[in-house]
Structure formats: C-alpha cells, structure tokens
Design an enzyme around this catalytic site. Sequence first.
Site, PDB file in Angstrom:
ATOM      1  N   CYS A  42      -1.964  -8.556   7.863  1.00 44.61           N
ATOM      2  CA  CYS A  42      -2.530  -7.881   8.954  1.00 44.61           C
ATOM      3  C   CYS A  42      -2.285  -8.422  10.507  1.00 44.61           C
ATOM      4  CB  CYS A  42      -3.978  -7.835   8.954  1.00 44.61           C
ATOM      5  SG  CYS A  42      -4.600  -6.891   7.724  1.00 44.61           S
ATOM      6  N   ARG A  62       2.692 -11.323   1.396  1.00 48.73           N
ATOM      7  CA  ARG A  62       3.533 -10.525   2.782  1.00 48.73           C
ATOM      8  C   ARG A  62       2.951 -11.287   4.054  1.00 48.73           C
ATOM      9  NH1 ARG A  62       0.434  -5.043   2.348  1.00 48.73           N
ATOM     10  NH2 ARG A  62      -1.159  -6.294   1.375  1.00 48.73           N
TER      11      ARG A  62
END
Length: 441
Positions: A270, A333
């Site tokens: 995010c 990620r």
Amino acid sequence: MPHSVSVFGLGYVGSVTAACLAKLGNKVLGVDVNAAKVEMLDSGRSPILEPELEEMVRENNRACRLHATMDANAAIHSTEISFVSVGTPSQRNGKLDLRGMQHVCQEVGAALKTKKAYHTIVIRSTVLPGTTERVVIPALENASGKKAGVDFAVCFVPEFLREGSAVRDFFEPPFTILGGANSKEIAPVRDLFAWATTPIYETNPSSAEMIKYVCNAFHALKVGFANEIGAICKELRLDTETVAKIFVADTRLNISPAYLKPGFAFGGSCLPKDLRALTYQAKELDLRLPLLESLMPSNQEHIERAVSAILQAKKRKVGLLGLSFKPGTDDLRESPLVHLAKRLLGEGCDLKIWDQSVSLGQLIGSNRQFIQDEIPHLGSLLCDDASAVIQHADVLVLGTKAVDKDSLMAQLRPEQKLLDLVNLEKGHRLSNHSAYEGICW
Ligand SMILES: NC(=O)c1ccc[n+]([C@@H]2O[C@H](COP(=O)([O-])OP(=O)(O)OC[C@H]3O[C@@H](n4cnc5c(N)ncnc54)[C@H](O)[C@@H]3O)[C@@H](O)[C@H]2O)c1
C-alpha cells in the site's frame, strides 16, 4: 524554596523566562548587552511585546523580584543559577552562529574565576547536539580556570515556548527536559522546575539538545505536510478542512507514536503504491509537492544505508533473516527486504534468506506466483531453517522481529557481524554480542 537566578539574554525567551521565574517567587536578575532592554526591564517594562508579560514584569519589578543589569560579573556573584538564552541565529550558509553564546561563556567564565560558591549554568538557547559538552563547557573552563562538575555545573534545558502564547507555554510546557551530566548536577534545576505539572525527563545534554531540533523539525514537517495535502485537496475541489479534521481524528495511527520509531524502510502493498499514485496525480494537476515526492527517495536512501553497512564488513557471505515487509505476513510485494536482497546480489554477495512466513514450500497462491515470476533468483536462496542462514553468514542481517532470540544468541559466532535493521526492543537487544549494530540507533 525560592532561588536567585540570573538570565543572560533578554529577548523573547529570556524576558519570558525572567518574568515567569520571578512570578514563581524566585529573585531574578536579567542581563543583556543591549542597554535599552536592560533599562526597560529594570524599570518594570517588558523589553518585548508578548501577551501577559508587561503586567507580570511590572508586578514582579515592584515586588523587588525582577531587575536587570549589564554587569555580568555582578550577576554571577549575586545568583546561584544562570540561564543563558542569547540568540543563536543562522549564518548565511545555515550554520549556527554561536558568537553570542561564546561571548556569554567568556563573561560568565571570567566571573566564575573569582566566585567561591558553586554555580549552575542552564543553557536555554537552541544549540546543536554536543554544543554544551564540546563548546560551552570547554569555554567556561578556559575562562574560569575551574572544572565543570567540581566548581560549577552546566545543564541544557530546551525551551518550548511559542511567541504569542509564551507565558502560557512557560507554565504549561508539553514536557520539561533536564539535560545534565548526572543527577547531582541536575538537582538545582530540578528544584527550580518542581512546580511543573507536565512530565519531566532527565537525560544527557546532547540528547536534550537533539530533542529540541527533533521537535522543531517535526513541527515543520507537519506544517509542510498539511499544506501539501491542502494544496492537492484544493486542486481536486475537495473540502480541505473536512479532510484534515477527519485525518486527525485517528489517534491510533495518524496522530500517535505509530510509525515514529526509527527502524527499517517502509514497504508493502500500500504505502509505496499509494504515495506514487498521489504524487503522480499532483503532477497531472501541475502541482509540485516536494515533501511528499521526497518520501520514496528518502526510503530508498535508508535501504542504501543498510547496503553500505553490510558491504563495509567486506565479507561476501550474507544471511538475511526476514524477507516479507512485516512479521506475520508472507506478502513480498514492495518489501524493502526484497530490494535489499536484490541490491546485495548485485554487489556479488553470497546470500541466504530465511523468513518464518515465507518459504517456497509453504507459499500459496499469488505469493508463490510472485516469487516465481518476479524474483525467481531470490526464491532459490530461501532456506526452510534459520540455522542454515546463521551458519552460512559472516554478516547476519536481522530484518524481522519474528526470530527466536535465544536460539539466535546460541548460534552466533563471536566474529559474525550482526546488523539489526528492525531495532529490537532495548530489553531484547543482543547487546552482549560485540559486532552488533543498527543503521539508525
Ligand atoms: N523565540 C522563540 O520563540 C524561541 C523558542 C524556543 C527557543 N528559542 C531559542 O532561544 C534563543 C533565544 O531566542 P530569542 O528569540 O529570545 O532571541 P532574541 O534575539 O530575541 O534575544 C537574544 C538576546 O540575547 C542578547 N545577547 C546577545 N549576546 C549577549 C551577551 N553576550 N550577553 C547578554 N545578552 C546577550 C541580545 O541582545 C538579545 O536581547 C535562540 O537560541 C532561539 O533559537 C527561541
């Protein structure tokens, strides 16, 4: 018990300090090189414009608790504690100008030469970490021929007042920080601030000096952040006030100590993605947001600090404990540890990796795919067992708190360098391992 105090430098800080200390019942003598300021204070008028001050100066001057002089020698001889609040302006290049401070040290030191009684000096001006110990104390010792800690003490007590509400801020500071060499040297200052109802912290002078800069840097950061958010809200025709009001209502993650502990770089699915999207949108709107745009480069720089610290050891065999962006998740990620691992491979390191939540055998779904597609070269370096990584490494990098500390301690070899990126809690630090360090602690 009231004290007799001199205050060197009768500007915004000094005038407020002098009047407030007098209001608390102390006998205060202001000192300045500016004759006009001295004359004003000594005749019961405030040298500066500040709410509540004029009246406080008048009352305490009438009550014979507040006077002023240009005679530094007399001020030192007639008081027990001296506050120093002379200006420390910027030079043209930004460097701190300590000429006022040095001048005061000369005068105070010369007076101490002939003073028999012990004296406490409290530096209140904002000065860079190390100034009290490396500039002020040597200057005072030179000028007085006496020894700090024996004949006199020097403490650093940062000032947090804001002009316009300076008197209220003096009496209700967010906290009081007493910086001194030891508890005994701090004692007279502690006594002088005994009225304070907000927390008092005692530390060494350099940390106290640093805290003042950290506070001001953070305040500037907050203003810059709020203004950049406001600027983009305006361009998007949003109600800035509503956005800002709801933002500060979160006291768990937003206005809180969360994320304010020095450690390793941010990452995950995010923060980087959302920062990039927001700053890209700003560019489309022809808005420059240098503060928000600086966050990704700042984060990258932090990863580079880790790379440098690892390469400094000049050892090829590196072990990385942790790979996901935080403990308890297998999400790789944008993990900063993945970036770190890639950089180390690029530098020719012989790398082995362990992460409790990430091992090819356990991985499922998208993360298995992610490793196979995006970082197959890292996948092959993953070990199921932390011990294999510890044994392999000459430099061991702690990238997660999800480690068994006792097991790690038992396996560490004395010559092994341990780089702790996650800043293990003090009690859990492996402090008895000699080659143990962090990148920001
Ligand atoms: N103004 C603020 O809101 C504030 C808040 C917190 C900390 N500070 C820090 O406090 C310090 C003082 O700030 P200020 O705004 O009061 O400065 P100022 O410029 O208003 O006042 C400094 C005073 O020191 C006097 N002075 C200079 N050399 C002297 C000497 N040798 N002997 C006696 N007096 C001398 C000057 O004549 C002047 O009156 C600075 O380091 C500043 O960064 C300021």
